[in-house]
Design a protein around this motif. Sequence first.
Motif, PDB file in Angstrom:
ATOM      1  N   PHE A  58      39.835  36.561  16.891  1.00 22.06           N
ATOM      2  CA  PHE A  58      40.301  36.848  15.535  1.00 22.06           C
ATOM      3  C   PHE A  58      41.557  36.065  15.158  1.00 22.06           C
ATOM      4  O   PHE A  58      42.178  36.333  14.131  1.00 22.06           O
ATOM      5  N   SER A  59      41.933  35.103  16.003  1.00 24.03           N
ATOM      6  CA  SER A  59      43.062  34.221  15.684  1.00 24.03           C
ATOM      7  C   SER A  59      42.552  32.931  15.061  1.00 24.03           C
ATOM      8  O   SER A  59      41.405  32.526  15.270  1.00 24.03           O
ATOM      9  N   HIS A  60      43.429  32.270  14.310  1.00 22.15           N
ATOM     10  CA  HIS A  60      43.063  31.029  13.646  1.00 22.15           C
ATOM     11  C   HIS A  60      43.184  29.842  14.600  1.00 22.15           C
ATOM     12  O   HIS A  60      43.714  29.970  15.715  1.00 22.15           O
ATOM     13  N   ASN A  61      42.687  28.710  14.179  1.00 22.66           N
ATOM     14  CA  ASN A  61      42.858  27.481  14.943  1.00 22.66           C
ATOM     15  C   ASN A  61      44.342  27.233  15.195  1.00 22.66           C
ATOM     16  O   ASN A  61      45.178  27.431  14.300  1.00 22.66           O
ATOM     17  N   GLU A  62      44.642  26.806  16.415  1.00 17.90           N
ATOM     18  CA  GLU A  62      46.013  26.521  16.859  1.00 17.90           C
ATOM     19  C   GLU A  62      46.883  27.777  16.902  1.00 17.90           C
ATOM     20  O   GLU A  62      48.111  27.692  16.945  1.00 17.90           O
ATOM     21  N   GLY A  63      46.251  28.928  16.925  1.00 14.15           N
ATOM     22  CA  GLY A  63      46.999  30.174  17.013  1.00 14.15           C
ATOM     23  C   GLY A  63      47.514  30.424  18.423  1.00 14.15           C
ATOM     24  O   GLY A  63      47.068  29.816  19.397  1.00 14.15           O
ATOM     25  N   VAL A  64      48.457  31.336  18.518  1.00 10.30           N
ATOM     26  CA  VAL A  64      49.070  31.693  19.799  1.00 10.30           C
ATOM     27  C   VAL A  64      48.868  33.186  20.041  1.00 10.30           C
ATOM     28  O   VAL A  64      49.162  34.008  19.166  1.00 10.30           O
TER      29      VAL A  64
ATOM     30  N   GLY B 159      45.487  39.907   7.409  1.00 11.26           N
ATOM     31  CA  GLY B 159      46.160  38.638   7.195  1.00 11.26           C
ATOM     32  C   GLY B 159      47.418  38.433   8.017  1.00 11.26           C
ATOM     33  O   GLY B 159      47.999  37.345   8.005  1.00 11.26           O
ATOM     34  N   LYS B 160      47.847  39.462   8.746  1.00 12.86           N
ATOM     35  CA  LYS B 160      49.085  39.376   9.525  1.00 12.86           C
ATOM     36  C   LYS B 160      48.839  39.413  11.037  1.00 12.86           C
ATOM     37  O   LYS B 160      49.718  39.049  11.812  1.00 12.86           O
TER      38      LYS B 160
ATOM     39  N   GLN C 109      51.388  44.612  25.983  1.00 14.77           N
ATOM     40  CA  GLN C 109      51.074  44.300  24.594  1.00 14.77           C
ATOM     41  C   GLN C 109      50.361  42.958  24.513  1.00 14.77           C
ATOM     42  O   GLN C 109      50.767  41.994  25.156  1.00 14.77           O
ATOM     43  N   ILE C 110      49.280  42.915  23.727  1.00 16.40           N
ATOM     44  CA  ILE C 110      48.547  41.687  23.435  1.00 16.40           C
ATOM     45  C   ILE C 110      48.641  41.494  21.926  1.00 16.40           C
ATOM     46  O   ILE C 110      48.108  42.301  21.163  1.00 16.40           O
ATOM     47  N   ALA C 111      49.340  40.443  21.493  1.00 16.10           N
ATOM     48  CA  ALA C 111      49.606  40.260  20.066  1.00 16.10           C
ATOM     49  C   ALA C 111      49.038  38.935  19.564  1.00 16.10           C
ATOM     50  O   ALA C 111      49.064  37.924  20.268  1.00 16.10           O
ATOM     51  N   ASP C 112      48.527  38.967  18.340  1.00 19.43           N
ATOM     52  CA  ASP C 112      48.066  37.739  17.678  1.00 19.43           C
ATOM     53  C   ASP C 112      48.503  37.770  16.219  1.00 19.43           C
ATOM     54  O   ASP C 112      48.908  38.809  15.700  1.00 19.43           O
ATOM     55  N   LYS C 113      48.415  36.626  15.580  1.00 24.61           N
ATOM     56  CA  LYS C 113      48.754  36.515  14.159  1.00 24.61           C
ATOM     57  C   LYS C 113      47.514  36.089  13.374  1.00 24.61           C
ATOM     58  O   LYS C 113      47.566  35.237  12.491  1.00 24.61           O
ATOM     59  N   GLY C 114      46.391  36.711  13.734  1.00 28.58           N
ATOM     60  CA  GLY C 114      45.110  36.364  13.137  1.00 28.58           C
ATOM     61  C   GLY C 114      44.790  37.135  11.868  1.00 28.58           C
ATOM     62  O   GLY C 114      45.677  37.457  11.085  1.00 28.58           O
ATOM     63  N   ILE C 115      43.515  37.459  11.696  1.00 22.35           N
ATOM     64  CA  ILE C 115      43.053  38.028  10.427  1.00 22.35           C
ATOM     65  C   ILE C 115      43.418  39.504  10.267  1.00 22.35           C
ATOM     66  O   ILE C 115      43.416  40.025   9.148  1.00 22.35           O
TER      67      ILE C 115
END
Length: 259
Positions: free
Chosen positions: A165-171, A245-246, A186-192
């Motif tokens: 659920f993360s975008h291209n080049e996401g971390v 979105g966050k 904790q597992i965190a992403d800045k995806g959809i």
Amino acid sequence: MEKSDPTPPTDPILFPHGSPTDEEIRLRALNHTKDRLMSIVGHDIRTAIGGVLTLTGMLDKSLEAKDIKEAKRLNGLIRRSSRDAEELLSDLLAWSRSSRQDIEFKLEAMDILELVQTEADRLRAVAMKKHQRIQVKDFDSGMIRADRYMLSAVFRNLLTNALKFSHNEGVVTISIFRQPGLWEFQIADKGIGMNPDVQKRLLKIDERKKQTGTSGEGGSGFGLLLCEDFIQRHGGHLTWESKPGKGSTFSFTIPELIG
């Protein structure tokens, strides 16, 4: 913050001979758990094989471009990913066989950072497809007593979802905190991210809403349910925070277990 329900979901059951016995209830619960386990087995195998297929496609392009240096690097990654996939398959099959009688809970001491890094390394090939990175940002090191397979499966599934659920080049960021009496991860992403309706149904077997990944990835929807089961077997809790979105942050705790 959403929190998992400690009461396992149950389906309405009709028993022809009146109220169910304790043994009937136990067998029904065991069969239910085994069904969910087989779903995650397929999920993990697809993830492992998908990583190898991604690398072979990249290798073909490198050979067409006559980039021998890059081809050798990818060939090494393919060998490593293939070995990891074989090991994962062996572990999953052994776990599936053991569940035919019961799901055994085996405590052992292990280096938590080593375990986390192993699972992150197994997913590097998957992350490469969308040029993503997995990093351990904040961590407390040390030994933890837990069931190795269960804890590995939790990290593997949460990381897989974060990448999906993360975008291209996401971390995707992993954090490890040791607190009095327990470990927190904790597992965190800045995806959809997820809207409130999706979050409300996230752990409900019959009402769950499947979301498609940023590159159209699918999924059974059962991976998170099994994560919750395995975390609860340790006496821990699964929670999450997410905004559309966050991105999302999934957290879980594992008490300090002895004996």
